[in-house]
Design an enzyme around this catalytic site. Structure first.
Site, PDB file in Angstrom:
ATOM      1  N   HIS A  13       0.765  -5.690   3.436  1.00  0.00           N
ATOM      2  CA  HIS A  13       0.355  -4.588   2.574  1.00  0.00           C
ATOM      3  C   HIS A  13       1.517  -3.635   2.318  1.00  0.00           C
ATOM      4  O   HIS A  13       2.520  -3.681   3.006  1.00  0.00           O
ATOM      5  CB  HIS A  13      -0.841  -3.815   3.165  1.00  0.00           C
ATOM      6  CG  HIS A  13      -0.527  -3.063   4.416  1.00  0.00           C
ATOM      7  ND1 HIS A  13      -0.823  -3.552   5.666  1.00  0.00           N
ATOM      8  CD2 HIS A  13       0.055  -1.862   4.623  1.00  0.00           C
ATOM      9  CE1 HIS A  13      -0.446  -2.688   6.580  1.00  0.00           C
ATOM     10  NE2 HIS A  13       0.107  -1.637   5.978  1.00  0.00           N
ATOM     11  N   GLU A  64      -2.437  -0.150   0.974  1.00  0.00           N
ATOM     12  CA  GLU A  64      -3.086   0.783   1.900  1.00  0.00           C
ATOM     13  C   GLU A  64      -2.875   2.190   1.359  1.00  0.00           C
ATOM     14  O   GLU A  64      -1.744   2.646   1.207  1.00  0.00           O
ATOM     15  CB  GLU A  64      -2.454   0.663   3.284  1.00  0.00           C
ATOM     16  CG  GLU A  64      -2.937   1.706   4.268  1.00  0.00           C
ATOM     17  CD  GLU A  64      -2.166   1.696   5.583  1.00  0.00           C
ATOM     18  OE1 GLU A  64      -2.330   2.645   6.347  1.00  0.00           O
ATOM     19  OE2 GLU A  64      -1.392   0.742   5.833  1.00  0.00           O
ATOM     20  N   HIS A  83       8.848   0.639  -7.647  1.00  0.00           N
ATOM     21  CA  HIS A  83       7.502   0.526  -8.202  1.00  0.00           C
ATOM     22  C   HIS A  83       6.779  -0.638  -7.541  1.00  0.00           C
ATOM     23  O   HIS A  83       7.391  -1.483  -6.905  1.00  0.00           O
ATOM     24  CB  HIS A  83       7.553   0.313  -9.727  1.00  0.00           C
ATOM     25  CG  HIS A  83       8.250  -0.944 -10.141  1.00  0.00           C
ATOM     26  ND1 HIS A  83       9.598  -0.986 -10.420  1.00  0.00           N
ATOM     27  CD2 HIS A  83       7.806  -2.209 -10.305  1.00  0.00           C
ATOM     28  CE1 HIS A  83       9.939  -2.219 -10.751  1.00  0.00           C
ATOM     29  NE2 HIS A  83       8.872  -2.988 -10.682  1.00  0.00           N
ATOM     30  N   GLU A 131       4.304  -1.515 -12.361  1.00  0.00           N
ATOM     31  CA  GLU A 131       4.673  -2.374 -13.466  1.00  0.00           C
ATOM     32  C   GLU A 131       3.557  -3.407 -13.641  1.00  0.00           C
ATOM     33  O   GLU A 131       3.170  -4.079 -12.692  1.00  0.00           O
ATOM     34  CB  GLU A 131       5.988  -3.089 -13.198  1.00  0.00           C
ATOM     35  CG  GLU A 131       6.412  -4.017 -14.338  1.00  0.00           C
ATOM     36  CD  GLU A 131       7.709  -4.760 -14.050  1.00  0.00           C
ATOM     37  OE1 GLU A 131       8.258  -5.325 -15.011  1.00  0.00           O
ATOM     38  OE2 GLU A 131       8.155  -4.782 -12.889  1.00  0.00           O
TER      39      GLU A 131
END
Length: 138
Positions: A13, A64, A83, A131
């Site tokens: 994550h 998360e 990003h 993105e």
């Protein structure tokens, strides 16, 4: 590292801190199309965690969202973070949904410079850039 050992490694994550957990959940589960996988309040630590993604954690990398209850000012995003990138089947449609729900499109959908892949950039409620990369279903 051997190929067998590497097979046991994978991204789990990405954690980002958010000011308003409900607003962030609405963004990620609304126009971004993710599912809320689990959520937990930790009163002793004065924070809440919510995990969102496109599938269950054993098979998918997730995001998360961490909300620190006592955070009064917005976080500084810093200069090192770039990003998140999310593959979607219709970049134009996702951007339309982001705009309809009050979100911000910072780079309009269209082909990447010198290429044909359709991309766009949007911002979540805390200003994190995402993105969108068009990936047609196989």
């Amino acid at each position: 590292m051997s190929a067998a050992a590497a097979a046991n490694y994978r991204m789990l994550h990405t954690m980002i801190r958010v000011m308003d957990l409900d607003k962030s959940l609405a963004f990620y589960t609304g126009p971004m199309g993710m599912k809320l996988l689990r959520k937990r309040d930790v009163p002793e630590g004065k924070y809440s965690l919510a995990f969102v993604g496109y599938g269950e954690e054993p098979e998918h990398c997730v995001v998360e969202l961490t909300h620190n209850w006592d955070q009064a000012k917005p976080y500084e995003l810093g200069t090192g973070f770039g990003h998140l990138a999310v593959g979607v089947p219709d970049v134009y449609g996702v951007c339309e949904q982001v705009t309809k729900t009050g979100g911000k499109v910072t780079r309009a959908p269209g082909p990447v410079k010198f290429g044909t892949t359709v991309i766009a950039f949007v911002e979540d409620p805390d200003g994190y850039k995402i993105e969108l990369i068009e990936r047609k279903p196989s």
